[in-house]
Design a protein around this motif. Structure first.
Motif, mmCIF file in Angstrom:
data_model
loop_
_atom_site.group_PDB
_atom_site.id
_atom_site.type_symbol
_atom_site.label_atom_id
_atom_site.label_comp_id
_atom_site.label_asym_id
_atom_site.label_seq_id
_atom_site.Cartn_x
_atom_site.Cartn_y
_atom_site.Cartn_z
ATOM 1 N N SER A 22 0.820 -1.215 0.000
ATOM 2 C CA SER A 22 0.000 0.000 0.000
ATOM 3 C C SER A 22 0.851 1.261 0.000
ATOM 4 O O SER A 22 1.970 1.270 0.534
ATOM 5 N N GLN A 44 -13.865 0.209 -5.444
ATOM 6 C CA GLN A 44 -13.006 0.111 -6.618
ATOM 7 C C GLN A 44 -13.806 -0.604 -7.691
ATOM 8 O O GLN A 44 -14.438 -1.629 -7.425
ATOM 9 N N TYR A 49 -10.157 3.712 -8.287
ATOM 10 C CA TYR A 49 -10.416 3.733 -6.849
ATOM 11 C C TYR A 49 -11.240 4.985 -6.571
ATOM 12 O O TYR A 49 -10.817 6.099 -6.923
ATOM 13 N N ASP A 159 -15.725 -8.711 -3.574
ATOM 14 C CA ASP A 159 -14.376 -9.165 -3.924
ATOM 15 C C ASP A 159 -14.329 -9.981 -5.214
ATOM 16 O O ASP A 159 -13.355 -10.683 -5.481
ATOM 17 N N LEU A 215 -12.373 -1.668 0.521
ATOM 18 C CA LEU A 215 -12.621 -2.008 -0.873
ATOM 19 C C LEU A 215 -11.760 -3.209 -1.237
ATOM 20 O O LEU A 215 -10.831 -3.581 -0.515
ATOM 21 N N HIS A 216 -12.088 -3.810 -2.375
ATOM 22 C CA HIS A 216 -11.260 -4.860 -2.964
ATOM 23 C C HIS A 216 -10.956 -4.434 -4.383
ATOM 24 O O HIS A 216 -11.854 -4.045 -5.130
ATOM 25 N N ASP A 217 -9.669 -4.489 -4.768
ATOM 26 C CA ASP A 217 -9.266 -3.938 -6.063
ATOM 27 C C ASP A 217 -8.920 -5.005 -7.098
ATOM 28 O O ASP A 217 -8.286 -4.713 -8.111
ATOM 29 N N ARG A 222 -8.496 -3.971 0.967
ATOM 30 C CA ARG A 222 -7.909 -2.762 1.546
ATOM 31 C C ARG A 222 -8.839 -2.150 2.594
ATOM 32 O O ARG A 222 -10.059 -2.206 2.467
#
Length: 228
Positions: A22, A44, A49, A159, A215-217, A222
């Motif tokens: 990160s 995201q 983002y 996710d 969030l999940h990217d 994260r």
């Protein structure tokens, strides 16, 4: 300048660690003067983002920011201002959660006085509105969470396979409780398809612990606190 402290999940553990995979701290830029930094959410969408805040004391207008490579910038690659429509009269706009599930941008408010009930909105494509019940189950219960769940500190994400719901633990700033959506019961269930308890590791002392974002990217889960 307002900013976010960023954590990420350490694969194979029960931990979200500050600075792991990160940028440790990310500034927020060009925010309007009436941005309400107390009411915010993140997502995201596969390419950007995104960060959202309510406008001032309103309960139906949201400002949108996106990451520009160095900061979350108001209006960057975004519809700057979004409006919530058809919200139930007892929708609680004191906090919100958001996610993108690959098809729809979704926004959630709790029911006033019933924090274990979620009202679900979705973005109406081609517009600047999030509409209650659009492409959505209008109301979703949250079940099975322990009595020590702090329902005022909550976040959600998708996710790629599961819709996930998180709350922090009452009196504990280092613990997350996790559940996910069970399609058989149409509810968010504690520990369903989830690690029930997760730890926050190396939280900076300048973190505002009153609210969190997640969030999940596509690669990392994260977690975010505001920097005081």
């Amino acid at each position: 300048m307002p900013s976010l402290n960023q954590f990420a999940y350490v694969a194979g553990t029960n931990n979200y660690k500050f600075g792991h995979n990160s940028i440790p701290n990310i500034p927020i830029t060009n925010a309007p003067n009436d941005t309400n930094f107390e009411r915010w959410a993140m997502l995201q969408d596969g390419s950007a983002y995104r960060l959202y805040f309510f406008k001032g004391s309103t309960n139906n207008i949201i400002y949108q920011f996106a990451f520009n490579g160095s900061s979350y910038e108001f209006g960057h690659n975004s519809i700057p201002e979004l409006t919530l429509i058809d919200a139930p009269e007892d929708a609680d706009a004191s906090s919100l959660a958001m996610l993108y599930d690959g098809s729809d941008y979704r926004l959630y408010l709790r029911q006033l006085g019933e924090s274990n009930q979620l009202y679900q909105f979705a973005w109406v494509a081609g517009s600047s509105t999030y509409k209650w019940g659009h492409n959505s189950i209008p109301k979703i219960p949250v079940t099975g969470f322990p009595d020590n769940a702090d329902r005022n500190r909550w976040a959600m994400l998708h996710d790629g396979s599961a819709y996930r719901y998180y709350v922090m633990e009452l009196g504990n700033n280092n613990k997350l409780l996790q559940g996910s959506f069970n399609g058989a019961t149409n509810s968010y269930e504690y520990a369903f398809n989830s690690i029930p308890e997760l730890n926050l590791v190396d939280t900076p002392s300048d973190s505002d612990l009153s609210q969190a974002g997640m969030l999940h990217d596509g690669r990392d889960y994260r977690f975010y606190f505001f920097k005081k």
